[in-house]
Design a protein around this motif. Structure first.
Motif, PDB file in Angstrom:
ATOM      1  N   UNK A   1       0.891  -1.145   0.041  1.00 50.44           N
ATOM      2  CA  UNK A   1       0.207  -0.155   0.067  1.00 50.44           C
ATOM      3  C   UNK A   1       0.918   1.153   0.016  1.00 50.44           C
ATOM      4  N   UNK A   2       1.992   1.132   0.843  1.00 54.33           N
ATOM      5  CA  UNK A   2       2.903   2.468   0.761  1.00 54.33           C
ATOM      6  C   UNK A   2       3.453   2.582  -0.671  1.00 54.33           C
ATOM      7  N   UNK A   3       4.098   1.632  -1.530  1.00 60.09           N
ATOM      8  CA  UNK A   3       4.464   1.907  -2.704  1.00 60.09           C
ATOM      9  C   UNK A   3       3.498   2.231  -3.679  1.00 60.09           C
ATOM     10  N   UNK A   4       2.054   2.060  -3.501  1.00 56.50           N
ATOM     11  CA  UNK A   4       1.031   2.473  -4.190  1.00 56.50           C
ATOM     12  C   UNK A   4       0.640   4.003  -4.000  1.00 56.50           C
TER      13      UNK A   4
ATOM     14  N   UNK B   1       3.244   5.926  -5.955  1.00 59.72           N
ATOM     15  CA  UNK B   1       3.271   5.822  -7.224  1.00 59.72           C
ATOM     16  C   UNK B   1       3.019   7.175  -8.030  1.00 59.72           C
ATOM     17  N   UNK B   2       1.945   7.952  -7.554  1.00 60.89           N
ATOM     18  CA  UNK B   2       1.497   8.951  -8.230  1.00 60.89           C
ATOM     19  C   UNK B   2       2.824  10.110  -8.516  1.00 60.89           C
ATOM     20  N   UNK B   3       3.619  10.075  -7.683  1.00 59.16           N
ATOM     21  CA  UNK B   3       4.787  10.847  -7.446  1.00 59.16           C
ATOM     22  C   UNK B   3       5.709  10.394  -8.851  1.00 59.16           C
ATOM     23  N   UNK B   4       5.861   9.050  -8.893  1.00 56.11           N
ATOM     24  CA  UNK B   4       6.567   8.602 -10.128  1.00 56.11           C
ATOM     25  C   UNK B   4       6.032   8.928 -11.397  1.00 56.11           C
ATOM     26  N   UNK B   5       4.653   8.973 -11.487  1.00 59.36           N
ATOM     27  CA  UNK B   5       3.982   9.560 -12.741  1.00 59.36           C
ATOM     28  C   UNK B   5       3.994  10.705 -13.029  1.00 59.36           C
ATOM     29  N   UNK B   6       3.989  11.495 -11.819  1.00 57.79           N
ATOM     30  CA  UNK B   6       3.961  13.093 -11.896  1.00 57.79           C
ATOM     31  C   UNK B   6       5.384  13.360 -12.517  1.00 57.79           C
TER      32      UNK B   6
ATOM     33  N   UNK C   1      -1.462  13.579 -20.438  1.00 59.61           N
ATOM     34  CA  UNK C   1      -1.989  12.220 -20.311  1.00 59.61           C
ATOM     35  C   UNK C   1      -1.210  11.766 -18.945  1.00 59.61           C
ATOM     36  N   UNK C   2      -0.223  12.004 -18.750  1.00 60.63           N
ATOM     37  CA  UNK C   2       0.616  11.465 -17.496  1.00 60.63           C
ATOM     38  C   UNK C   2       0.145  12.090 -16.387  1.00 60.63           C
ATOM     39  N   UNK C   3      -0.262  13.431 -16.325  1.00 59.35           N
ATOM     40  CA  UNK C   3      -0.769  14.217 -15.227  1.00 59.35           C
ATOM     41  C   UNK C   3      -2.009  13.867 -14.858  1.00 59.35           C
ATOM     42  N   UNK C   4      -3.050  13.580 -15.797  1.00 55.37           N
ATOM     43  CA  UNK C   4      -4.314  13.051 -15.456  1.00 55.37           C
ATOM     44  C   UNK C   4      -4.346  11.701 -15.267  1.00 55.37           C
ATOM     45  N   UNK C   5      -3.106  10.810 -15.650  1.00 56.78           N
ATOM     46  CA  UNK C   5      -2.957   9.487 -15.036  1.00 56.78           C
ATOM     47  C   UNK C   5      -2.701   9.575 -13.503  1.00 56.78           C
ATOM     48  N   UNK C   6      -1.719  10.509 -13.044  1.00 53.43           N
ATOM     49  CA  UNK C   6      -1.382  10.610 -11.765  1.00 53.43           C
ATOM     50  C   UNK C   6      -2.696  11.113 -10.938  1.00 53.43           C
ATOM     51  N   UNK C   7      -3.317  11.956 -11.353  1.00 51.94           N
ATOM     52  CA  UNK C   7      -4.804  12.638 -10.724  1.00 51.94           C
ATOM     53  C   UNK C   7      -5.732  11.387 -10.607  1.00 51.94           C
TER      54      UNK C   7
END
Length: 462
Positions: A54-57, A60-65, A250-256
């Protein structure tokens, strides 16, 4: 220039050969990049447990951003380079790559410092549960050190692809992944460092790959770094950003989407059969497995960008049309194959991460099948967005990810979750995939009809 041997391969080689040449190394490079997170997730699942996953999940948005910013700069740079080379403007191409290198260094340092300083607020925003908070904070603070290097890899992959040597990027990324793969079990198991150890292994692997990318960019094949062009100018910076903004969006919306879904899993997972931590960790696992399939679509769509950009700049419109049609067929074939995998083997995929928890395995089976319900339609929206980006129309390229994730997916996830809980949130994804398929098809058909009206395509070209 009458001899085909004197032509640039982008305008002379068969299109299937070009797509294979560019897409396979790019897809493998991205797969390796995503394996950083997959490997962390597997080792953490086996060595730390569900709260560690759960912590790595949560992180994960930080990696995507960070990838969003990197791809905006890298894809914007690559798109402009391809257009410049198509119209034989080498000077502009050299200035573009020089500007991009400066932007990457500045953005990487700023992002790493910001995430390190504001990590406690960020992990709460990204949907951490109380039980996973400590691990989430420790993991995010660790991987923040690697963000400058992480940004170099996807951005310079796009530049190297535009330079005609995508296989180099693949080798560099694989070097970093192998280092990560070796260090992960050492830091997690015998050294007992848990999620911090996984984060350190990731940072070391990213740093090694980043150094290799920087070594290459010092002496590329067709473009060159110019010291006098490292100082930013407003017009060229805006050109790079405008061409790359669809990739960023595309990536920012994926992070959102990831942030919203994390919070929905935390909130509505508590009242489900599985609980918040399992719902959050299973959703994160699905997203990371999905990224492996996603990398294939990125490989195909990214491969078409230099082909489309060069040929559009050289006014070879028939080749642009042929490239789009072939890429669309490949994307739909790949999406159908992955749809079968996700529907037939969801439990087995989940047990790769947590092998001794029947509740987790049951959750993985249900979540996979709902989340991937219309995955056979996936991929066309990425091919279409890349097509518009390659021919210098970032506005239309921008419309596709904005509509898919901002108009359909996020509002639907919130609405359906309020009625159906975690299952409603997951069902929003297949609805958005179907809607974006229809939108992409309409935009492409309309654009090529306009080309025929202008006389760019022969009447029989349908």
């Amino acid at each position: 220039m009458s001899n085909s041997n004197a032509l640039n391969p982008l305008e002379a080689e068969p299109i299937p050969k070009l797509i294979a040449h560019y897409s396979i190394p790019t897809a493998l490079t991205l797969m390796v990049n995503y394996l950083y997170n997959i490997v962390d997730q597997i080792f953490i699942g086996q060595g730390v447990g569900i709260t560690g996953m759960a912590a790595t999940n949560v992180a994960f948005p930080l990696t995507i951003l960070s990838n969003a910013i990197a791809l905006m700069l890298g894809d914007g740079c690559a798109a402009n380079i391809s257009l410049c080379l198509g119209r034989k403007d080498a000077e502009e191409a050299n200035k573009t790559v020089s500007h991009t290198l400066t932007l990457l260094v500045v953005c990487g340092i700023l992002l790493g410092l910001s995430c390190g300083l504001f990590a406690p607020a960020v992990v709460r925003l990204f949907g951490s549960t109380d039980t996973a908070y400590a691990d989430s904070l420790a993991y995010m603070r660790t991987i923040a050190w690697g963000l400058p290097f992480q940004m170099l890899c996807p951005a310079l992959t796009a530049v190297i692809r535009a330079d005609g040597r995508p296989q180099y990027a693949m080798k560099f990324m694989m070097t970093g992944a192998v280092i990560n793969l070796i260090l992960d079990p050492i830091f997690i198991f015998p050294l007992g460092m848990g999620v911090v150890g996984a984060g350190i292994a990731t940072v070391i692997g990213q740093a090694a790959a980043g150094v290799l990318f920087l070594q290459y960019i010092r002496s590329p094949k067709t473009i060159h770094i110019r010291r006098d062009a490292l100082r930013l100018t407003w017009p060229l910076t805006m050109r790079i950003l405008s061409l790359g903004f669809p990739s960023f969006l595309t990536q920012a919306m994926t992070a959102l989407v990831q942030i919203v879904m994390n919070n929905l899993m935390r909130r509505y997972g508590a009242s489900s059969l599985y609980g918040s931590d399992i719902a959050l960790s299973v959703y994160g696992m699905i997203v990371k497995v999905y990224q492996i399939s996603h990398s294939m679509f990125v490989g195909v769509s990214s491969a078409t960008q230099p082909i489309n950009g060069f040929n559009f700049g050289a006014k070879h419109y028939q080749r642009v049309r042929q490239t789009y049609r072939l890429a669309a067929k490949i994307a739909l074939a790949v999406s159908t194959a992955w749809f079968a995998v996700f529907q037939l083997f969801p439990r087995q995929l989940g047990m790769l991460f947590v092998s001794n928890d029947p509740v987790y395995a049951s959750c993985a089976q249900v979540f996979f099948r709902l989340y991937m319900l219309t995955f056979f339609l996936y991929g066309l929206h990425m091919t279409t967005a890349s097509f518009f980006q390659g021919v210098g129309k970032p506005g239309k390229a921008l419309l596709i990810p904005l509509t898919r994730q901002g108009v359909f997916l996020i509002p639907l996830a919130i609405l359906l979750a309020s009625r159906l809980g975690v299952y409603g949130a997951l069902l929003a994804v297949p609805v958005a995939d179907a809607a974006s398929f229809v939108l992409s098809l309409l935009l492409a058909v309309t654009e090529f009809r306009r080309w025929r009206q202008k006389g760019w395509l022969s009447p029989q070209e349908k």
